[in-house]
Scaffold this motif. Structure first.
Motif, PDB file in Angstrom:
ATOM      1  N   LEU A   9       0.840  -1.214   0.000  1.00  0.00           N
ATOM      2  CA  LEU A   9       0.000   0.000   0.000  1.00  0.00           C
ATOM      3  C   LEU A   9       0.869   1.255   0.000  1.00  0.00           C
ATOM      4  O   LEU A   9       2.031   1.217   0.415  1.00  0.00           O
ATOM      5  N   PRO A  10       0.298   2.403  -0.411  1.00  0.00           N
ATOM      6  CA  PRO A  10       1.124   3.606  -0.521  1.00  0.00           C
ATOM      7  C   PRO A  10       1.554   4.229   0.817  1.00  0.00           C
ATOM      8  O   PRO A  10       2.539   4.963   0.863  1.00  0.00           O
ATOM      9  N   GLY A  11       0.816   3.971   1.886  1.00  0.00           N
ATOM     10  CA  GLY A  11       1.152   4.585   3.181  1.00  0.00           C
ATOM     11  C   GLY A  11       2.341   3.928   3.862  1.00  0.00           C
ATOM     12  O   GLY A  11       2.951   2.991   3.327  1.00  0.00           O
ATOM     13  N   LEU A  12       2.682   4.472   5.037  1.00  0.00           N
ATOM     14  CA  LEU A  12       3.797   3.927   5.828  1.00  0.00           C
ATOM     15  C   LEU A  12       3.280   3.594   7.226  1.00  0.00           C
ATOM     16  O   LEU A  12       2.634   4.432   7.871  1.00  0.00           O
ATOM     17  N   PHE A  13       3.581   2.396   7.685  1.00  0.00           N
ATOM     18  CA  PHE A  13       3.051   1.919   8.966  1.00  0.00           C
ATOM     19  C   PHE A  13       4.186   1.907  10.007  1.00  0.00           C
ATOM     20  O   PHE A  13       5.137   1.138   9.886  1.00  0.00           O
ATOM     21  N   THR A  45      -2.937   6.401  16.260  1.00  0.00           N
ATOM     22  CA  THR A  45      -3.890   5.504  16.898  1.00  0.00           C
ATOM     23  C   THR A  45      -3.182   4.647  17.947  1.00  0.00           C
ATOM     24  O   THR A  45      -1.966   4.749  18.113  1.00  0.00           O
ATOM     25  N   ARG A  46      -3.947   3.837  18.675  1.00  0.00           N
ATOM     26  CA  ARG A  46      -3.322   3.059  19.751  1.00  0.00           C
ATOM     27  C   ARG A  46      -4.035   1.722  19.930  1.00  0.00           C
ATOM     28  O   ARG A  46      -5.190   1.552  19.564  1.00  0.00           O
ATOM     29  N   GLU A  47      -3.279   0.805  20.546  1.00  0.00           N
ATOM     30  CA  GLU A  47      -3.855  -0.500  20.873  1.00  0.00           C
ATOM     31  C   GLU A  47      -3.650  -0.785  22.353  1.00  0.00           C
ATOM     32  O   GLU A  47      -2.616  -0.392  22.897  1.00  0.00           O
ATOM     33  N   PRO A  48      -4.537  -1.511  23.010  1.00  0.00           N
ATOM     34  CA  PRO A  48      -5.840  -1.890  22.474  1.00  0.00           C
ATOM     35  C   PRO A  48      -6.725  -0.658  22.370  1.00  0.00           C
ATOM     36  O   PRO A  48      -6.566   0.278  23.143  1.00  0.00           O
ATOM     37  N   GLY A  49      -7.601  -0.637  21.395  1.00  0.00           N
ATOM     38  CA  GLY A  49      -8.497   0.498  21.206  1.00  0.00           C
ATOM     39  C   GLY A  49      -8.526   0.890  19.757  1.00  0.00           C
ATOM     40  O   GLY A  49      -8.342   0.055  18.874  1.00  0.00           O
ATOM     41  N   VAL A  89      -9.318   0.901  10.629  1.00  0.00           N
ATOM     42  CA  VAL A  89      -8.520   2.128  10.737  1.00  0.00           C
ATOM     43  C   VAL A  89      -7.206   2.037   9.944  1.00  0.00           C
ATOM     44  O   VAL A  89      -6.916   2.899   9.107  1.00  0.00           O
ATOM     45  N   ILE A  90      -6.424   1.004  10.211  1.00  0.00           N
ATOM     46  CA  ILE A  90      -5.047   1.001   9.683  1.00  0.00           C
ATOM     47  C   ILE A  90      -5.020   0.765   8.169  1.00  0.00           C
ATOM     48  O   ILE A  90      -4.397   1.534   7.429  1.00  0.00           O
ATOM     49  N   ALA A  95      -4.078   2.650   2.680  1.00  0.00           N
ATOM     50  CA  ALA A  95      -4.559   2.682   1.287  1.00  0.00           C
ATOM     51  C   ALA A  95      -4.665   4.129   0.783  1.00  0.00           C
ATOM     52  O   ALA A  95      -4.461   4.385  -0.405  1.00  0.00           O
ATOM     53  N   ARG A  96      -4.970   5.079   1.708  1.00  0.00           N
ATOM     54  CA  ARG A  96      -5.030   6.500   1.308  1.00  0.00           C
ATOM     55  C   ARG A  96      -3.639   7.092   1.115  1.00  0.00           C
ATOM     56  O   ARG A  96      -3.485   8.189   0.613  1.00  0.00           O
ATOM     57  N   GLY A  97      -2.626   6.414   1.641  1.00  0.00           N
ATOM     58  CA  GLY A  97      -1.265   6.935   1.541  1.00  0.00           C
ATOM     59  C   GLY A  97      -0.812   7.652   2.803  1.00  0.00           C
ATOM     60  O   GLY A  97       0.215   8.353   2.788  1.00  0.00           O
ATOM     61  N   ASP A  98      -1.543   7.512   3.899  1.00  0.00           N
ATOM     62  CA  ASP A  98      -1.169   8.186   5.149  1.00  0.00           C
ATOM     63  C   ASP A  98      -0.026   7.449   5.869  1.00  0.00           C
ATOM     64  O   ASP A  98       0.177   6.253   5.661  1.00  0.00           O
ATOM     65  N   VAL A  99       0.640   8.195   6.748  1.00  0.00           N
ATOM     66  CA  VAL A  99       1.524   7.543   7.711  1.00  0.00           C
ATOM     67  C   VAL A  99       0.644   7.127   8.898  1.00  0.00           C
ATOM     68  O   VAL A  99      -0.121   7.942   9.410  1.00  0.00           O
ATOM     69  N   VAL A 100       0.731   5.885   9.291  1.00  0.00           N
ATOM     70  CA  VAL A 100      -0.005   5.415  10.468  1.00  0.00           C
ATOM     71  C   VAL A 100       0.983   5.309  11.621  1.00  0.00           C
ATOM     72  O   VAL A 100       1.984   4.590  11.516  1.00  0.00           O
ATOM     73  N   VAL A 101       0.716   6.059  12.700  1.00  0.00           N
ATOM     74  CA  VAL A 101       1.563   6.008  13.894  1.00  0.00           C
ATOM     75  C   VAL A 101       0.750   5.293  14.971  1.00  0.00           C
ATOM     76  O   VAL A 101      -0.244   5.821  15.464  1.00  0.00           O
ATOM     77  N   CYS A 102       1.168   4.088  15.296  1.00  0.00           N
ATOM     78  CA  CYS A 102       0.357   3.243  16.176  1.00  0.00           C
ATOM     79  C   CYS A 102       1.125   2.922  17.458  1.00  0.00           C
ATOM     80  O   CYS A 102       2.237   2.414  17.414  1.00  0.00           O
ATOM     81  N   ASP A 103       0.484   3.258  18.576  1.00  0.00           N
ATOM     82  CA  ASP A 103       1.033   2.964  19.890  1.00  0.00           C
ATOM     83  C   ASP A 103       0.718   1.501  20.196  1.00  0.00           C
ATOM     84  O   ASP A 103      -0.450   1.190  20.457  1.00  0.00           O
ATOM     85  N   ARG A 104       1.694   0.613  20.067  1.00  0.00           N
ATOM     86  CA  ARG A 104       1.597  -0.843  20.288  1.00  0.00           C
ATOM     87  C   ARG A 104       0.910  -1.548  19.120  1.00  0.00           C
ATOM     88  O   ARG A 104      -0.028  -1.034  18.523  1.00  0.00           O
ATOM     89  N   TYR A 105       1.404  -2.772  18.871  1.00  0.00           N
ATOM     90  CA  TYR A 105       0.828  -3.611  17.809  1.00  0.00           C
ATOM     91  C   TYR A 105       1.111  -5.074  18.168  1.00  0.00           C
ATOM     92  O   TYR A 105       1.228  -5.405  19.359  1.00  0.00           O
ATOM     93  N   VAL A 106       1.257  -5.929  17.148  1.00  0.00           N
ATOM     94  CA  VAL A 106       1.389  -7.381  17.391  1.00  0.00           C
ATOM     95  C   VAL A 106       2.513  -7.714  18.373  1.00  0.00           C
ATOM     96  O   VAL A 106       2.367  -8.600  19.223  1.00  0.00           O
ATOM     97  N   ASP A 107       3.640  -7.001  18.287  1.00  0.00           N
ATOM     98  CA  ASP A 107       4.769  -7.320  19.179  1.00  0.00           C
ATOM     99  C   ASP A 107       4.359  -7.233  20.651  1.00  0.00           C
ATOM    100  O   ASP A 107       4.898  -7.966  21.486  1.00  0.00           O
TER     101      ASP A 107
END
Ligand code: TYD
Length: 215
Positions: A9-13, A45-49, A89-90, A95-107
């Motif tokens: 996808l064009p965005g950055l995670f 965004t953040r996890e969980p949530g 959300v993610i 897909a829109r090309g946004d940067v997604v900044v996520c507080d916690r994920y699978v790790d």
């Protein structure tokens, strides 16, 4: 050389990971401020949530007084929250090309439920990769904190401890070792920084790593 993106996808995670009290939220905020100043579209965004269903799961799994929650149920609640978060959300943001900044994920699940609760890192990873249909971050910023230091930082903030934070130090030691192990296994996709570094210096290193991947 910048590593290949983990998705098409064009965005950055970008995910922030680390033990409790590592200062992830502060660094995620600094990164978002810098990206906004450069007019780069982003979603924080953040996890969980992160979704209505995810926020409900968050209070179920983190607040005291919800009755007994066994380790497998806990792992599945985090994975369920994550599945909704990725789908609603993610992925749309990437897909829109946004940067997604996520507080916690699978790790976080691999470290807390896999190592902390001793369910096994590989098992928890497999369940989660199914939940997120294989989506991995392009960059994970790991803020490495010693459990004792994390605890004293949290005490200084004077907020009540949640179900995870109130676990004893050996639980948090296992989590720290697991995070470092994940990072060591895939160095191109991780930036590991000592959480006790100067805030502005850490911020600059994180921004450099992110902008390097945007180029
Ligand atoms: P939170 O209040 O978001 O804390 P932090 O600012 O440290 O991220 O609480 C999240 C807690 O949930 C934290 O102790 C880590 C834990 N957690 C897991 O155990 N497994 C997970 O998959 C996730 C996302 C979080």
């Amino acid at each position: 050389m910048t590593p290949e993106k983990a998705h098409g996808l064009p965005g950055l995670f970008v995910a922030f990971e680390g033990g409790d009290g590592a200062g992830k939220s502060t660094q995620a905020s600094l990164l978002c401020e810098a990206l906004r100043a450069a007019n780069i579209p982003l979603v924080r965004t953040r996890e969980p949530g992160g979704t209505p269903v995810g926020e409900k799961l968050r209070s179920l799994v983190l607040e005291h007084g919800q009755g007994e929650i066994d380790a497998r149920t806990e792992a599945l609640l985090f994975a369920a929250s994550r599945a909704a978060h990725v789908a609603q959300v993610i992925l749309p943001a990437l897909a829109r090309g946004d940067v997604v900044v996520c507080d916690r994920y699978v790790d976080s699940s691999v470290a807390y439920q896999g190592a902390g609760r001793e369910l096994g890192a590989q098992t928890v990873l497999d369940v989660n990769l199914w939940a997120v249909n294989g989506l991995r971050p392009d960059l994970t910023v790991l803020l490495d904190v010693e459990p004792a230091e994390g605890r004293s930082r949290r005490t200084a903030q004077d907020t009540p401890e949640d179900r995870m934070e109130s676990e004893p130090d050996p639980f948090h030691e296992r989590i720290r070792a697991q995070f470092l192990d994940l990072a060591g296994g895939s160095p191109d996709h991780y930036l590991v920084l000592p959480a006790d570094g100067a805030e502005d210096q850490l911020g600059r290193m994180i921004l450099d790593a992110v902008t390097g991947r945007l180029a």
